[in-house]
Each structure stands twice: as C-alpha cells, then as structure tokens.
Design an enzyme around this catalytic site. Structure first.
Site, PDB file in Angstrom:
ATOM      1  N   HIS A   1       0.818  -1.205   0.000  1.00  0.00           N
ATOM      2  CA  HIS A   1       0.000   0.000   0.000  1.00  0.00           C
ATOM      3  C   HIS A   1       0.859   1.265   0.000  1.00  0.00           C
ATOM      4  O   HIS A   1       0.527   2.251  -0.632  1.00  0.00           O
ATOM      5  CB  HIS A   1      -0.911  -0.016   1.236  1.00  0.00           C
ATOM      6  CG  HIS A   1      -2.036   0.951   1.172  1.00  0.00           C
ATOM      7  ND1 HIS A   1      -3.180   0.698   0.459  1.00  0.00           N
ATOM      8  CD2 HIS A   1      -2.174   2.185   1.697  1.00  0.00           C
ATOM      9  CE1 HIS A   1      -3.983   1.735   0.569  1.00  0.00           C
ATOM     10  NE2 HIS A   1      -3.398   2.653   1.316  1.00  0.00           N
TER      11      HIS A   1
ATOM     12  N   HIS B   1     -10.427   2.112  -0.899  1.00  0.00           N
ATOM     13  CA  HIS B   1     -10.610   1.708   0.495  1.00  0.00           C
ATOM     14  C   HIS B   1     -11.375   0.384   0.514  1.00  0.00           C
ATOM     15  O   HIS B   1     -12.409   0.249   1.158  1.00  0.00           O
ATOM     16  CB  HIS B   1     -11.323   2.806   1.291  1.00  0.00           C
ATOM     17  CG  HIS B   1     -10.506   3.287   2.441  1.00  0.00           C
ATOM     18  ND1 HIS B   1     -11.030   3.702   3.626  1.00  0.00           N
ATOM     19  CD2 HIS B   1      -9.165   3.394   2.584  1.00  0.00           C
ATOM     20  CE1 HIS B   1     -10.048   4.057   4.445  1.00  0.00           C
ATOM     21  NE2 HIS B   1      -8.914   3.885   3.840  1.00  0.00           N
TER      22      HIS B   1
END
Lengths: 223, 729
Positions: free
Chosen positions: B54, B100
C-alpha cells in the site's frame, strides 16, 4: 440592507448563503457563532450544514451558542430571520419556530430537486411569488421530516404560518410541510435550499424571488 | 527499562514477529543491513508499514513507470498527495483517486467514509479547496444478502462523510458481479481548485524548523491498516476490525477549513496528510523529500488515552490529522489558528540535519533509522507472469429475443439507474454543480468564473478480463468519451489499480498487459497520469476479483454558456456516431446470456477515438447539440433507453443493425441529440430518428422492435436497485 450569515463549526452552506445574498444585491457578512453582537445587521441567515457535527441532535448544540441570544433579539424586533435546512432545525430547537425535524421516513439522506408549492405568498419571504406557484428547490437532508401535533398544526393553519409544501413529499413531513414562519411572520424556516436555486444554469432560479421578497420587504419599511 | 511492555529485539527475530507484520525473511535481513543492527519493535513496525504494498508499491512500481506523467498542462505529477493540472488564469485543478476496499469489506460504513475523508485530505494538503467528489464502486450481485449489506453501508458511508463536510458528490459508477462477492471495491476521488502560487508540498526543510501535529487525538485505531490493505481477505479478516479507522467528518470539516487558512501563511514550509501509516509515512516522507532528518518527541503527540506506546502511535491510522513543518519562531501563529478552529495541535518535533528518522519518548530513543532507505529503498519485485489461455469458440448471438434481452438488461443493477445511491449524496452543496449524477460526467463551475471542471470515473473490468491489453486502453477511452460527451477538453487522469494477488502468475500478467494498454491510451489521448493508487490482494477465499483498473479523468470547459441549453427536447434529431460491429467480449449481453467472459477478440482504434472526440466536443460547444452520450454497457439500445428515461421523453428510432448488434458494445460510439433545425458536422454520424413528446419508446431494426411506454422503462430502470434492496431473503 445588511445580512448576517451565521457560521457554526460544521456549517457547510454558509458560502452558498452568502453568495446568494450578495447576488441579490445586499450586503452580507459571516458572523462566528462565538460572537455576542449582531449590531448593525438588518437580518440573519442561518445556513445549512451539520452544526457541531449534529452528533447529539440536529441543532441541539447550536441552540446554546453565544450568538443565539442576539438572533432572538433580532427576531423579537421583527427583523427577518431565515433558517434553511440545518438553520430550520436550529430555529425549532431554539424555539423561534414551532415543531421539530425528525429523521426522514426512509432513514436515508435524500438529495434531489423537489417541486414545491407556495401556499402563502403573503409573507416577507414569499410576496414576490404567485399563490400556489410551483417552485423547484433542491433538498439535501437526513432529518427533514417536519413534525408537529394536530393542535400545533391547526394553529399554523389558522395563522397562515405554512408557506411552502412538498408536491412529492421526500421525507414524510406532516401534511407535506416544507417551510413555515413564526406567528409574527418575520422568522422563517424551511428544509429545501432556495440559496441553491439562484440560476437556471444550476437547474433552477426559483430561489431568486425569495431573497428579493426579503429585501423588498425591508426596503418598503426603510426607504 | 522501557516504559512500554513490548517484544524484545531477540524475540522479534526468534519468533519471526516481522512475518505477522507482512515482512519476509529477506526483507527483515534488508532492514538489519540498513540499520547495521537488529531492529527493535517500533523500528520493525515502521519498516513493515512503509514497505507494505500500500505504501511502497513494491509489486506495482514497474507498471506505474510506463505511464506518461507530464504534458502541457501538468504542473505537478505523481509523488505528492495529488496531481496538479493547469486550467489557465493562474488556476489549477488538483485531483486523485484512492481505494478503500479492504476496510469496506469488513466495516462498509466506516470503510467508505474514511476513504472519502482520506482522499479529501490529500487534496486539501496540496492547498486546494475541494469542489467535487466521485466514486467507483463494485459489489457482488444484490441477490445476495451480504452484498446488499455492503452496498447499503458503503453508500451510506460515502454520503455520511461527504454530505457533512460539504463537498458535492457529482459523478460515479457502480457495477455488480459475482466476482466481487465479499470483496467490494470502493474507490473515491476528489477534485479541488487552487491558485498556482498556493501549491504546497509535503516537505520537511530548514534545520530547527518545528513539526506541528493538528487534528484528532491519536488513538489505538487503524494500527497496521496499510499492512491489512495488502493482504487477501479471509474468514480471519473479521478479526482485523481494529485495523479499520473511524471517520469524523465534523473534525474533518474543521481541519479542512483550518488547513486552507494555514496555507495562506507564508511561514508554512510543508504539509502532509497523515493517511496510510499515519505519523510514520507523513513524517518520514516529508523528511525524505526535504533531504533532512526529523526528530519527533512522541510524549508531545496529542493522544486519546494515556499509555499509547511509540509503536502504537507511529502505526495508528487515526483519521483527520495533518502534519506541518513551519518556519522556526512562527509556531504560535499556527497553534493559535488551530485553537480558533477548535482543533488539537502541538509542536511534536523538529527538522534536523542528521538525515535520520529519530523517535524519542521522554528522552528515551525508540527508533533511529536513516531516512532515505526507509522511504526510497523498499524492495521492488519484478515477477514473471503467464498469459491466460483463451478459448477460441465464439458464442452465438444470431437467435436472440430482443425484447427479452432488453428487459433483462434494464433490470440488472449494473445497467439500472443508480439513483438509489446518488440520491443519498448531496450533489449540489456549494451551489456550483451544473451536471449532476445520472448519465455521464459531472460538471462543476469554478466559483466566480465562467469555467467549469468536468470529471468522471470509470472502470471496465469485464473488458480488461476479456483482453487485458485492449481492455486497458478501453478503460481510459471510456473516461475520455464521458468528458467529451459534456463538451469538455480532457486534461489528465488519475488511476486506481484494483487487482488480485500479484504473486499469482495470471494476475501479474493481467497487471502487465492492462497497464501497458492504459499507458498507450494515455499517450494517444493526451491525458497523462498525475496521481494514483494501487490496491492489490483483492481476493476472498482464494477467488480473485476481475482486474479492475479505474480511471478518474478531469476536463476543462472554458465557457459554460452552452450548458444552459443542454437538454434534449421533442423534435430534436437523434444521431448514432460510429459503426457498430459484433463486439460482445466482456459485454453485458454476454454476461446475461453466457454468464462467463468468453475472451472474444476486441479492439479499439485510438486515433479514431481522438479524431471523433475532437469533432464531437466542437459540435457540443457550438450549442447545436442538445445532448450527447457515449454508447457504453448494453449498447445503443440501452443508451437510447437511458436518455429517454432520464428526460422522460419519447423516442422514435430505426437502426440498420442486427438484433444482437443493438446490444453490441463496439468502442468509440456516441448518441448525439441535435437541436431541431440544426446540423452538425461529425464524421460517421447517421441520423436514426427523433425525440418525441408522445411518451413512447420506439426502437426498430429490420427484424424486431422494442415498443413500450417510457414511463414503464423508467420505472424498471429506476426501480431495479431499490427493488433488490427491499428483498428480505
């Protein structure tokens, strides 16, 4: 004419309200909720948003903000006070308007353009409209269900306090009520957003006459 | 003796605790060699989040390098919180998309809400005022209860945050497919406006300059969020609920206003949002960009409760926080500003000349790491892919029931109106929204000007799965067409690459091929990539999602005047622009009739795309066109039905296409509605009929006809999703 646009933490239609007022040709200024004076202002606009996050209940915290004392004073003096959306919720919490705003029946936030009827065109806020005129204002709220008792409703009707009703009720409001005034007619609250309906480019200019009505009423008294 | 009870250096190595944090043995050894010693608990935690997929893009960097990132209008490309693109008159547009997905899978409301909050802070940290929000969502089919819960929760969460903070949500897209069962995709995009001279950077420069923390007090929430976002979802993911953060849009709103005021102070040196990996990434990245060191005194960090350890503080992803570096001696000015906005703030450290990232708590040192390798020397993995073997027997479409296909398509949530969702988003707050959600790109006026920004977000996962390389091009082209369809000039794009595990050969190949296609399309369409985000490991119980690159694109409208009359009317002529072929690979009709993607050949001509796009944009801007829509999912029949439904107008059209071609998804096509009595000069435009006021939808070809009341079609399109959501089974 000089109008105050109240700013609470969490207000989010304050810019829109200020722009709409200025566009209508009057002076308008932001006033912070911590201020204690509205001296020099001829009226108050309470914008939409989520004052203090509305985590407790819409408008419940704003009700005890320092500036509210001055809002009450102006209301008593007969000066125009307009509360839109969260502003309407605040005015009912403060007690300047009767009734309360509950969660929408669907329990979902609703945002769309609504057709409304001007049911009373004999107020400071609506005299430039025709009676029964259809207007298009955007709505955007999660707690817009107007609630009042039958007794209160009868009183609203008797005093011509209901000024605006939904044609296709988006939130379950009692008797389709979208906007009311106080008995004296100088305090007005509504869930739909006339300040977002100022230009055909943006979908509707139905709100223009509401601001003009307010300003014209003031001019008639002061010029 | 340490104040906090945590594993010792020896225990970390012996019990391989770094593995639970997502680091491999080799990565652990690399940390040891960077430090010249074994890491303590705080240090290994910091490396693990900074080197998570990420934060470090360790599997995706080589693919991202293919994208063109500069161009005539680009003022700032990838590397900062968001990209910045010039729109003239000293103004610029700032935008980015972010995923998300993982948090939304286990906590849909908060996952989506914090996704929106995070992307807004990215835009605000550049110094821009947000003007619009968009979102791209994927869920499993709504016939499944869990998917309904996820969909309902995500939509509520997006509205809950965006409505409260006062930024209109103006466009988006939603698709439903079994491949997203239990693994929804939630991609949020934010667009902002800024003056050129206000552009901020996340940099920590100037020895002795104080580091200021502002926003929500740090709590023990979202610890290892970035690590969690780089894992496959499983039954055990439920237990990772503490990795999901909670948004507070009220504080978010105050923080936004305070930040926008702070950037007007010339004494501000650098600012960065505390997003993924919170305090760790913001402070270390700022130091790396400023080529300095940083020393944080963690006992000064505002915390929600006593006893939060340095490890927890550094890995917490508590929302609504920003980190600033300001000129020495001016800190009080900033602290006063934040006090006025009723926000917690504190000076928590200073910039140093050591090039080291040093963390202390009451004079005890908890981490001492060289800045540069932490931020820039994350491992990069180049793996080997393996192309998928395609079947070569084509599906047959020569005997379909046109009315049956039409009815089934308009009743599928992917094609149906998304009113159920966007009615829950405030679309007009700010009073500048010109084109609201519905059929194409959103358009928001730049306040105080005659200019507007058009924005769109699109994905075409079935095309990409069908043929990754061609599909990659198609995703970019679709976004481009949606901007053209409102008359905007496409400027640049942002992307969010949602894929399964890159450690699987087939997925790795999908990434390689589709990003290559995307890069080529960016070049051809002159829409460089200025920001983006990657979300890998989107797998549940071993099943991967479709490869889903999502493209957010912005375009400029120089003069909004023509949009005053951009609405179809009865008697307007309807044109179809572009030839229709038998393009069924990855289409909705293929999904309806054959369920699986059959990998049939598909192609797109990018030169034609640009040439046609330019002509159509000019025609729209000339004011002769009363509506335009790119032909997308479900083909021309569905496109026409959606226009009639949206504007509640009748339509009478005759097409020289086969039955199946009515639903073919050939690229680069548009439906143009031209004002009565006007003509447009667009190559390949064929008049096919007109808008009417009889309320009937009349579509015929040589063999079949679809004939229905528009109100009936409308009811199905608008009711499909709401109907699904009412189901109790």
């Amino acid at each position: 004419m000089k109008l105050a646009v109240l700013v609470f933490p969490g207000s989010n239609c304050d810019r829109d309200m200020l722009n709409a007022a200025k566009r209508s040709g009057v002076e308008a200024e932001y006033v912070d909720y911590r201020e204690t004076s509205l001296k020099g202002f001829d009226g108050v606009l309470i914008p939409g948003g989520f004052s203090f996050g509305d985590y407790l209940r819409s408008g419940a915290m704003a009700r005890v903000a320092p500036i509210i004392t001055e809002v009450k004073r102006l209301a008593e003096e007969g000066k125009p006070v307009l509360g839109v959306c969260n502003g309407f919720q605040i005015l009912t919490e403060v007690g300047l308007l009767p009734g309360a705003l509950l969660h929408n029946d669907s329990h979902l936030f609703v945002s769309r353009n609504e057709a409304l009827t001007i049911v009373n065109n004999d107020t400071k806020f609506t005299h430039q409209y025709e009676k029964d005129e259809t207007v298009i204002y955007p709505v955007a709220h999660g707690e817009g269900h107007y609630y009042c008792t039958d007794e209160m409703y009868n009183e609203l009707v008797e005093n011509n306090q209901i000024i605006l009703t939904y044609q296709d009720n988006p939130n379950g409001s009692y008797k389709d009520i979208a906007g009311i005034t106080n008995k004296a007619g100088n305090v007005c609250g509504m869930m739909p957003h006339p300040e977002r309906a100022m230009e055909t480019l943006l979908g509707s200019d139905s709100g223009v006459k509401l601001f003009q009505s307010m300003i014209e009423s003031w001019r008639e008294q002061h010029v | 003796m340490s104040k906090f009870l945590e594993p010792s250096i020896e225990e970390i190595e012996k019990e391989q605790l770094y593995k639970d944090m997502g680091l491999t043995d080799e990565e652990f050894q690399k940390v040891v060699s960077i430090l010249g010693r074994k890491p303590n608990f705080t240090e290994i935690g910091i490396f693990s989040v900074m080197w998570s997929e990420h934060c470090s893009y360790k599997h995706s960097k080589p693919f991202l390098k293919q994208f063109p990132t500069s161009g005539d209008h680009v003022l700032m490309g990838p590397g900062e919180g968001a990209g910045v693109v010039d729109i003239g008159d000293n103004q610029a547009v700032v935008f980015k998309v972010e995923s998300h997905n993982h948090p939304s899978a286990i906590e849909p409301y908060q996952g989506a809400a914090t996704g929106v909050g995070g992307i807004i802070r990215d835009i605000v940290s550049i110094g821009a005022r947000p003007i619009s929000l968009l979102n791209s969502l994927r869920f499993g089919e709504l016939t499944n209860k869990t998917n309904r819960r996820l969909f309902g929760g995500v939509v509520k969460g997006i509205g809950g945050y965006g409505n409260c903070i006062g930024i209109p949500t103006v466009a988006g897209e939603i698709e439903f497919d079994g491949r997203y069962d239990g693994n929804p995709l939630v991609n949020a995009m934010c667009v902002g406006i800024i003056d050129h001279d206000m552009i901020q950077k996340g940099t920590a420069k100037g020895i002795g300059n104080p580091v200021i923390y502002v926003g929500l007090k740090t709590g023990r929430d979202g610890i290892h969020g970035a690590t969690f976002a780089s894992e496959e979802l499983s039954e055990a993911s439920e237990s990772k609920r503490p990795s999901v953060q909670i948004g507070d849009p009220f504080v978010g709103k105050k923080l936004m206003e305070a930040t926008l005021e702070a950037i007007t102070y010339p004494e501000l040196v650098g600012i960065q949002d505390m997003g993924a990996a919170g305090l760790t990434s913001s402070s270390s990245e700022m130091a790396a960009k400023g080529e300095s060191g940083i020393h944080l005194h963690l006992e000064k960090v505002p915390t929600r409760e006593a006893g939060i350890s340095p490890y927890e503080m550094m890995l917490s992803e508590t929302q609504e926080r920003m980190l600033l570096v300001v000129e020495k001696g001016t800190e009080q000015k900033f602290l006063d500003l934040f006090e006025h906005h009723e926000l917690d703030s504190a000076v928590i450290g200073e910039v140093t000349d050591t090039n080291r990232f040093v963390l202390s708590y009451e004079d005890e040192v908890y981490a001492d790491i060289p800045v540069e390798p932490l931020a820039d020397e994350a491992p990069v993995y180049i793996l080997e892919g393996e192309p998928k073997e395609y079947k070569d027997i084509q599906n047959r479409y020569d005997n379909i029931d046109v009315n049956d296909v039409f009815k089934n398509l308009i009743n599928h949530p992917t094609i149906a109106s998304k009113e159920y969702a966007y009615d829950q988003y405030d679309q007009q707050v700010g009073a500048n929204t010109i084109v609201k959600p519905g059929l194409s790109a959103g358009v928001v006026r730049v306040e105080g000007t005659n200019k507007a920004i058009a924005s769109t977000i699109d994905g075409e996962a079935r095309y990409v799965y069908n043929q990754p390389y061609e599909g990659g091009k198609m995703v970019v082209a679709e976004a481009y067409r949606n901007l053209i369809a409102v008359g905007a000039k496409p400027l640049a794009m942002t992307d969010c690459l949602n894929y399964g595990s890159p450690e699987k050969k087939e997925i790795y190949q999908q990434l390689a091929d589709s990003t290559q296609g995307m890069a080529e399309a960016c070049k051809a369409l002159n829409t460089p990539v200025v920001s983006g985000n990657v979300s890998l490991y989107n797998e549940t119980k071993g099943t991967s999602i479709f490869p889903t690159p999502v493209v957010g694109m912005v375009g400029l409208i120089e003069d909004v005047d023509y949009l005053n009359h951009f609405e179809p009317k009865a008697n307007d002529k309807v044109y179809l622009v572009g030839d229709t072929d038998n393009d069924f690979g990855g289409s909705q009709i293929e999904k309806l009739l054959f369920k699986e993607v059959n990998h049939e050949p598909s192609k797109i001509d990018l030169d034609l795309e640009v040439q046609r796009g330019e002509q159509i944009k000019d025609a729209i801007q000339s004011g002769r066109v009363s509506y335009a829509k790119a032909v997308g999912k479900g083909g021309v029949a569905i496109g026409l039905a959606r226009i009639a439904s949206q504007f509640n107008l009748g339509l009478d059209v005759k097409l020289s296409l086969t039955d199946a071609q009515l639903f073919s998804e050939t690229q680069s096509r548009y439906i143009l509605v031209v004002k009565s009595g006007e003509a447009v000069n667009v190559d390949g435009a064929i008049e096919i009929g007109e808008m009417t006021n009889d309320g009937r939808f009349n579509l015929t070809n040589e063999t079949s006809q679809i004939n229905d009341d528009v109100s009936n079609i409308n009811e199905q399109l608008k009711g499909a999703i709401a109907q699904c959501m009412k189901s109790r089974v």
